[in-house]
Write an enzyme that holds these catalytic residues in place. Sequence first.
Site, mmCIF file in Angstrom:
data_model
loop_
_atom_site.group_PDB
_atom_site.id
_atom_site.type_symbol
_atom_site.label_atom_id
_atom_site.label_comp_id
_atom_site.label_asym_id
_atom_site.label_seq_id
_atom_site.Cartn_x
_atom_site.Cartn_y
_atom_site.Cartn_z
ATOM 1 N N ASN A 1 -77.427 -39.024 52.975
ATOM 2 C CA ASN A 1 -76.076 -38.709 53.157
ATOM 3 C C ASN A 1 -75.229 -39.562 52.785
ATOM 4 O OD1 ASN A 1 -73.806 -37.914 54.600
ATOM 5 N ND2 ASN A 1 -74.590 -38.577 56.831
ATOM 6 N N TRP A 2 -74.393 -39.234 51.755
ATOM 7 C CA TRP A 2 -73.434 -40.459 50.988
ATOM 8 C C TRP A 2 -72.337 -40.593 51.762
ATOM 9 C CZ3 TRP A 2 -73.719 -38.415 45.260
ATOM 10 C CH2 TRP A 2 -75.091 -38.618 44.594
ATOM 11 N N LYS A 3 -71.923 -39.873 52.868
ATOM 12 C CA LYS A 3 -70.733 -39.883 53.755
ATOM 13 C C LYS A 3 -69.602 -40.127 52.855
ATOM 14 C CE LYS A 3 -73.464 -41.806 57.243
ATOM 15 N NZ LYS A 3 -74.173 -42.834 58.331
ATOM 16 N N HIS B 1 -73.907 -34.206 62.664
ATOM 17 C CA HIS B 1 -73.705 -35.568 62.635
ATOM 18 C C HIS B 1 -73.137 -36.153 63.777
ATOM 19 C CE1 HIS B 1 -73.836 -39.681 61.093
ATOM 20 N NE2 HIS B 1 -74.861 -39.338 60.318
ATOM 21 N N GLU C 1 -71.235 -38.640 63.605
ATOM 22 C CA GLU C 1 -69.828 -39.122 63.176
ATOM 23 C C GLU C 1 -68.867 -38.083 63.357
ATOM 24 O OE1 GLU C 1 -71.088 -40.852 59.392
ATOM 25 O OE2 GLU C 1 -72.357 -42.341 60.453
ATOM 26 N N GLU D 1 -81.571 -38.302 64.933
ATOM 27 C CA GLU D 1 -80.684 -39.697 64.672
ATOM 28 C C GLU D 1 -80.195 -40.184 65.903
ATOM 29 O OE1 GLU D 1 -79.453 -39.339 60.286
ATOM 30 O OE2 GLU D 1 -77.752 -38.742 61.588
ATOM 31 N N GLY E 1 -76.396 -46.841 60.886
ATOM 32 C CA GLY E 1 -75.578 -47.755 60.165
ATOM 33 C C GLY E 1 -75.630 -49.258 60.932
ATOM 34 N N SER F 1 -80.565 -46.048 59.773
ATOM 35 C CA SER F 1 -81.084 -47.277 59.218
ATOM 36 C C SER F 1 -82.491 -47.236 58.429
ATOM 37 C CB SER F 1 -81.022 -48.210 60.122
ATOM 38 O OG SER F 1 -79.437 -48.423 60.496
ATOM 39 N N GLY G 1 -78.866 -42.836 55.126
ATOM 40 C CA GLY G 1 -77.307 -43.032 54.971
ATOM 41 C C GLY G 1 -77.189 -44.333 54.087
ATOM 42 N N GLY G 2 -77.039 -45.489 54.414
ATOM 43 C CA GLY G 2 -76.704 -46.522 53.591
ATOM 44 C C GLY G 2 -77.850 -46.715 52.383
HETATM 45 P P1 PGA Z 1 -77.958 -44.946 58.035
HETATM 46 O O1 PGA Z 1 -77.258 -43.514 58.411
HETATM 47 O O2 PGA Z 1 -79.180 -44.869 57.385
HETATM 48 O O3 PGA Z 1 -76.770 -45.872 57.277
HETATM 49 O O4 PGA Z 1 -78.204 -45.800 59.328
HETATM 50 C C1 PGA Z 1 -77.917 -42.552 58.627
HETATM 51 C C2 PGA Z 1 -77.240 -41.196 58.871
HETATM 52 O O5 PGA Z 1 -76.077 -41.355 59.229
HETATM 53 O O6 PGA Z 1 -77.378 -40.108 58.649
#
Ligand code: PGA
Length: 250
Positions: free
Chosen positions: A9-11, A95, A97, A167, A173, A213, A234-235
């Site tokens: 997930n590149w956000k 998600h 976010e 999640e 993050g 993470s 994500g990251g």
């Molecule tokens: P993260 O993000 O790996 O940076 O914690 C995961 C996600 O939001 O899907």
Amino acid sequence: MRKKIVAGNWKMNVDLNESADLIMSIKKIYDHNPDVEVCIAPSFPFLKESSELCQGEKIKVLAQNVNDNLKGAFTGEVSIHMLKSINVDGVILGHSERREYYNEDDDLLLRKLEVSLENNFKVYFCIGESLEDREKNNHFEKVKNQLEKTVFKIDNIDPENLVIAYEPIWAIGTGLTASPEQAQEIHKYIRNLLSERYGNKISDNTSIIYGGSVKPNSARDIFEKQDVDGGLIGGASLSPQDFIDIVRSI
Ligand code: PGA
């Protein structure tokens, strides 16, 4: 048998050139494994180019959002048909976010989920508890409640078209990861809920992936757990080497 999945997930992190570079770098080191579904989720403006670059590579391209209507006067929004017309394979919904910053509540998510599944558009549906829920030992209740208000309102689900992503918000993050045991415990709980609602066949075949993470050094231990079928990354998905190392950890 259920699928193993690793999705990046590149956000809102990379522009056109960076997206293309990321895909080219992933392609250089990615050795296709038919047992693992690999997905990336770039931002809307780069989905077409991304899906073209991924053609023939067996890398699926996902959107990070979709509207709950199929067409019409919804300024600034993007529909399932638009995404399908550029060969996008599915969408991440729910998600934390989007729930938190864009007020996507369970009712809206249910509509997005329904319209996606009705239109044969694969959904990677996120659920997970806050730190407060976890500290109060409310995490089981929380994910159950999220499922009851969304996925479980749908009578028939097809494991080919629906993936659950657990999640925990406190791990997204933050550098904090659920321990493999914590992940397994709640994934098993989610699978049992799926089984109660839809029967064993569906629950056995539904992939439940973990996000929060995940890094190359933590992926293997988490993915080894019986009810963890991969990860939403994500990251670490912004580094081609880290992402592919995570894919190889499955
Ligand atoms: P993260 O993000 O790996 O940076 O914690 C995961 C996600 O939001 O899907």
